[in-house]
Write a protein that holds these residues in place. Structure first.
Motif, PDB file in Angstrom:
ATOM      1  N   ILE A 123      -2.264  -2.621  -1.747  1.00  0.00           N
ATOM      2  CA  ILE A 123      -1.542  -2.192  -0.876  1.00  0.00           C
ATOM      3  C   ILE A 123      -1.750  -3.226   1.055  1.00  0.00           C
ATOM      4  CG2 ILE A 123      -1.303  -0.076   0.517  1.00  0.00           C
ATOM      5  CD1 ILE A 123      -2.223   1.207  -1.735  1.00  0.00           C
ATOM      6  N   ARG A 124      -2.938  -3.000   1.315  1.00  0.00           N
ATOM      7  CA  ARG A 124      -3.163  -4.185   2.634  1.00  0.00           C
ATOM      8  C   ARG A 124      -2.754  -5.524   2.652  1.00  0.00           C
ATOM      9  NH1 ARG A 124      -5.955  -8.027   4.941  1.00  0.00           N
ATOM     10  NH2 ARG A 124      -6.746  -8.366   2.518  1.00  0.00           N
ATOM     11  N   GLN A 125      -2.721  -6.152   1.625  1.00  0.00           N
ATOM     12  CA  GLN A 125      -1.911  -7.521   1.583  1.00  0.00           C
ATOM     13  C   GLN A 125      -0.080  -7.006   1.518  1.00  0.00           C
ATOM     14  OE1 GLN A 125      -3.151  -9.238  -2.082  1.00  0.00           O
ATOM     15  NE2 GLN A 125      -5.352  -9.797  -1.209  1.00  0.00           N
ATOM     16  N   SER A 126       0.002  -6.633   0.809  1.00  0.00           N
ATOM     17  CA  SER A 126       1.451  -6.122   1.150  1.00  0.00           C
ATOM     18  C   SER A 126       1.898  -5.563   3.095  1.00  0.00           C
ATOM     19  CB  SER A 126       1.586  -4.306   0.587  1.00  0.00           C
ATOM     20  OG  SER A 126       1.602  -5.218  -1.282  1.00  0.00           O
ATOM     21  N   SER A 127       0.756  -4.997   3.306  1.00  0.00           N
ATOM     22  CA  SER A 127       0.521  -4.163   4.630  1.00  0.00           C
ATOM     23  C   SER A 127       1.331  -5.490   5.428  1.00  0.00           C
ATOM     24  CB  SER A 127       0.144  -3.292   5.057  1.00  0.00           C
ATOM     25  OG  SER A 127       0.205  -2.965   6.331  1.00  0.00           O
ATOM     26  N   ARG A 173       1.797  -8.408   5.007  1.00  0.00           N
ATOM     27  CA  ARG A 173       3.146  -9.160   4.060  1.00  0.00           C
ATOM     28  C   ARG A 173       4.305  -8.962   5.327  1.00  0.00           C
ATOM     29  NH1 ARG A 173       1.068 -10.613  -1.126  1.00  0.00           N
ATOM     30  NH2 ARG A 173       2.278  -8.208  -1.338  1.00  0.00           N
ATOM     31  N   LEU A 174       4.438  -7.092   4.996  1.00  0.00           N
ATOM     32  CA  LEU A 174       5.622  -5.983   5.879  1.00  0.00           C
ATOM     33  C   LEU A 174       5.344  -6.370   7.316  1.00  0.00           C
ATOM     34  CD1 LEU A 174       7.757  -4.577   5.413  1.00  0.00           C
ATOM     35  CD2 LEU A 174       5.583  -2.360   5.377  1.00  0.00           C
ATOM     36  N   GLU A 201       9.548  -6.509   0.467  1.00  0.00           N
ATOM     37  CA  GLU A 201       7.991  -5.179   1.143  1.00  0.00           C
ATOM     38  C   GLU A 201       7.784  -4.026   0.658  1.00  0.00           C
ATOM     39  OE1 GLU A 201       5.752  -7.490   1.737  1.00  0.00           O
ATOM     40  OE2 GLU A 201       6.871  -9.584   1.274  1.00  0.00           O
ATOM     41  N   ARG A 202       8.272  -3.437   1.310  1.00  0.00           N
ATOM     42  CA  ARG A 202       8.409  -1.706   1.363  1.00  0.00           C
ATOM     43  C   ARG A 202       9.130  -1.336   0.098  1.00  0.00           C
ATOM     44  NH1 ARG A 202      12.798   0.398   5.078  1.00  0.00           N
ATOM     45  NH2 ARG A 202      13.130  -1.602   5.826  1.00  0.00           N
ATOM     46  N   THR A 208       5.332  -2.512  -1.620  1.00  0.00           N
ATOM     47  CA  THR A 208       4.187  -1.742  -1.101  1.00  0.00           C
ATOM     48  C   THR A 208       4.372  -0.244  -2.214  1.00  0.00           C
ATOM     49  OG1 THR A 208       4.179  -2.707   1.162  1.00  0.00           O
ATOM     50  CG2 THR A 208       3.796  -0.614   1.267  1.00  0.00           C
ATOM     51  N   THR A 252       1.179   1.402  -4.273  1.00  0.00           N
ATOM     52  CA  THR A 252       1.153   2.647  -4.072  1.00  0.00           C
ATOM     53  C   THR A 252       1.474   3.365  -5.093  1.00  0.00           C
ATOM     54  OG1 THR A 252       1.070   2.352  -1.732  1.00  0.00           O
ATOM     55  CG2 THR A 252       1.121   4.268  -2.584  1.00  0.00           C
TER      56      THR A 252
END
Length: 154
Positions: free
Chosen positions: A33-37, A39-40, A132-133, A136, A140
């Motif tokens: 989740i942190r990595q996706s955040s 990238r977002l 990306e959303r 994520t 999640t």
């Protein structure tokens, strides 16, 4: 668990190992989740940069509009010279208008290409941000489902 069977040290050790495994899985999900955040955030920055480029291009088009107004004034002067019938002034105005028009065509073409490029960047950034959303949200949901299943299994 039934009351008849006593809790052994092995039972406690197995529960601790299972809990440790679950925590490791949860930690991996949080990291994803942190990595996706991140990238977002990068996609959002790209969108902001593209927006800034469009603003700059809009400012340049203001300059083009000013130049077009100036050319309109020159055209009016040319029309006035034609009305007065001065051949030398007419020739001079026509040469100036031709040069200004040729230069304006080049500038307008370049700026139009720059706007098309900026709009393409904005479209790409917007698509990347939506992707990306979705990623994520999916990560999640998967993490929540895994934790829910692990809690229900207990």
């Amino acid at each position: 668990m039934t009351d008849a069977a006593p809790l052994t040290l092995d039972d406690v050790r197995l529960r601790f190992l299972e809990a440790q495994s679950q925590l490791a899985d949860a930690g991996s999900a949080v990291e994803a989740i942190r990595q996706s955040s991140e990238r977002l955030g990068a996609a959002r920055e790209g969108l902001v940069d593209a927006g800034t480029e469009v603003a700059k291009l809009a400012e340049r088009f203001g300059t083009v509009a000013d130049n077009l107004a100036e050319n309109a004034d020159r055209l009016q002067q040319g029309v006035e010279a034609i009305r007065l019938g001065d051949p030398a002034a007419i020739r001079h105005e026509i040469e100036e208008l031709d040069a200004a028009f040729t230069a304006m065509q080049g500038v307008f073409g370049e700026r139009l290409k720059a706007i098309e490029t900026a709009l393409a960047k904005i479209a790409a950034s917007s698509q990347a941000e939506r992707r990306e959303r979705l990623i994520t949200a999916a990560v999640t949901i998967i993490a929540v489902v895994i934790v829910g299943v692990l809690v229900l299994v207990r």
